[in-house]
Design an enzyme around this catalytic site. Sequence first.
Site, PDB file in Angstrom:
ATOM      1  CG  ASN A   1      -1.795   1.197   1.326  1.00  0.00           C
ATOM      2  OD1 ASN A   1      -1.797   2.036   0.415  1.00  0.00           O
ATOM      3  ND2 ASN A   1      -2.546   1.313   2.394  1.00  0.00           N
ATOM      4  CD1 TRP A   2       3.421   1.073  -3.015  1.00  0.00           C
ATOM      5  CD2 TRP A   2       3.450   2.360  -4.841  1.00  0.00           C
ATOM      6  NE1 TRP A   2       4.141   0.414  -3.973  1.00  0.00           N
ATOM      7  CE2 TRP A   2       4.175   1.178  -5.109  1.00  0.00           C
ATOM      8  CE3 TRP A   2       3.325   3.315  -5.859  1.00  0.00           C
ATOM      9  CZ2 TRP A   2       4.788   0.940  -6.339  1.00  0.00           C
ATOM     10  CZ3 TRP A   2       3.926   3.071  -7.093  1.00  0.00           C
ATOM     11  CH2 TRP A   2       4.655   1.903  -7.328  1.00  0.00           C
ATOM     12  CE  LYS A   3      -0.313   2.997   4.725  1.00  0.00           C
ATOM     13  NZ  LYS A   3      -0.197   3.009   6.174  1.00  0.00           N
TER      14      LYS A   3
ATOM     15  CG  HIS B   1      -5.899   1.785   4.927  1.00  0.00           C
ATOM     16  ND1 HIS B   1      -5.484   2.710   5.848  1.00  0.00           N
ATOM     17  CD2 HIS B   1      -4.903   0.872   4.828  1.00  0.00           C
ATOM     18  CE1 HIS B   1      -4.270   2.362   6.276  1.00  0.00           C
ATOM     19  NE2 HIS B   1      -3.894   1.257   5.668  1.00  0.00           N
TER      20      HIS B   1
ATOM     21  CD  GLU C   1      -3.075   5.231   6.638  1.00  0.00           C
ATOM     22  OE1 GLU C   1      -3.003   5.319   5.406  1.00  0.00           O
ATOM     23  OE2 GLU C   1      -2.204   4.657   7.332  1.00  0.00           O
TER      24      GLU C   1
ATOM     25  CD  GLU D   1      -3.675  -2.574   6.938  1.00  0.00           C
ATOM     26  OE1 GLU D   1      -2.558  -2.828   6.484  1.00  0.00           O
ATOM     27  OE2 GLU D   1      -4.263  -1.501   6.730  1.00  0.00           O
TER      28      GLU D   1
ATOM     29  N   GLY E   1       2.314   1.791  10.926  1.00  0.00           N
ATOM     30  CA  GLY E   1       3.315   2.852  10.872  1.00  0.00           C
ATOM     31  C   GLY E   1       3.965   3.156  12.215  1.00  0.00           C
TER      32      GLY E   1
ATOM     33  CB  SER F   1       4.893  -2.428  12.038  1.00  0.00           C
ATOM     34  OG  SER F   1       4.513  -1.094  12.306  1.00  0.00           O
TER      35      SER F   1
ATOM     36  N   GLY G   1       2.824  -1.252   4.276  1.00  0.00           N
ATOM     37  CA  GLY G   1       2.945   0.183   4.062  1.00  0.00           C
ATOM     38  C   GLY G   1       4.395   0.574   3.817  1.00  0.00           C
ATOM     39  N   GLY G   2       5.035   1.092   4.849  1.00  0.00           N
ATOM     40  CA  GLY G   2       6.394   1.633   4.728  1.00  0.00           C
ATOM     41  C   GLY G   2       7.379   0.725   4.004  1.00  0.00           C
TER      42      GLY G   2
HETATM   43  P1  13P Z   1       2.914   0.008   7.750  1.00  0.00           P
HETATM   44  O1  13P Z   1       3.405  -1.272   7.115  1.00  0.00           O
HETATM   45  O2  13P Z   1       3.713   1.200   7.361  1.00  0.00           O
HETATM   46  O3  13P Z   1       2.745  -0.152   9.234  1.00  0.00           O
HETATM   47  O4  13P Z   1       1.437   0.275   7.157  1.00  0.00           O
HETATM   48  C1  13P Z   1       0.517  -0.743   7.162  1.00  0.00           C
HETATM   49  C2  13P Z   1      -0.647  -0.331   6.348  1.00  0.00           C
HETATM   50  O5  13P Z   1      -1.389   0.554   6.711  1.00  0.00           O
HETATM   51  C3  13P Z   1      -0.874  -1.024   5.070  1.00  0.00           C
HETATM   52  O6  13P Z   1      -2.124  -0.716   4.558  1.00  0.00           O
END
Ligand code: 13P
Length: 252
Positions: free
Chosen positions: A9-11, A96, A98, A168, A174, A214, A235-236
């Site tokens: 997920n590049w956000k 998601h 967010e 999640e 994050g 994470s 994510g990251g």
């Molecule tokens: P991180 O891997 O950065 O914790 O993010 C997870 C995420 O929200 C994937 O959708």
Amino acid sequence: MRRKIVAGNWKLNLDINQGLELVKELAKEVAEKNPVAEVVVTPSFVNLAGIVAELKDSKIEVAAQNVNENKNGAFTGEVAANMLTAIGVEKVILGHSERRAIYGEDDALLAKKVDAAFENNMEVIFCIGEQLEERKENRHFDVVSEQIEKGLFHLEAKAFDKIVLAYEPVWAIGTGETASPEQAQEMHAHIRKVIDTKYGVEVASKLPILYGGSVKPANAKEIFSKEDVDGGLIGGAALKVEDFMGIVTAFN
Ligand code: 13P
């Protein structure tokens, strides 16, 4: 065996140049290492077409991060599902945390977005997960059950051929803090039970349930080794080819 999936997920990261650079290298690595897991990347809307074109001869798939619930009309700034499929994007992340927390997307809206995606035959990666407070109050199982019920239980069983769930826990996104493999397994087993109770064992046993929060190359193998964990939403660590590949190949 259930499908194994690792989705990045590049956000709100990577412009088209950075995204192309990443996927060119990723495509080479994926061709070479031939991972067991399906690999998905999710650029922002504006970069989807360019990334789809770059990946057309690769095994990597491309998903969007959101979609509007309407077919078309006066909804400035929004993107409809048929606009995604018209450029070759057949998958979308919905729900998601967010989107839920920052943009106020509630369960009822998400149910409509799921319908809009299905009307266009898209696959939905549907995210669920509790906040820290909810876990501390020992409500995490109920919260996740309710998100599934309100977001998805209006669907017929056959729709689940096109659903991937992603658990999640919000406190692990994050933050560098992951759910332990045991916590992930416990929740994934709960989720599968919720689906089983409503739709039966056949639907439940083939549904891929990803873990997100994470995930790093260093912890992916252990988390993914759990029986009900079928991959990850990353994510990251999806923003660097080396890290992402370390996770993508964790099933090999
Ligand atoms: P991180 O891997 O950065 O914790 O993010 C997870 C995420 O929200 C994937 O959708």
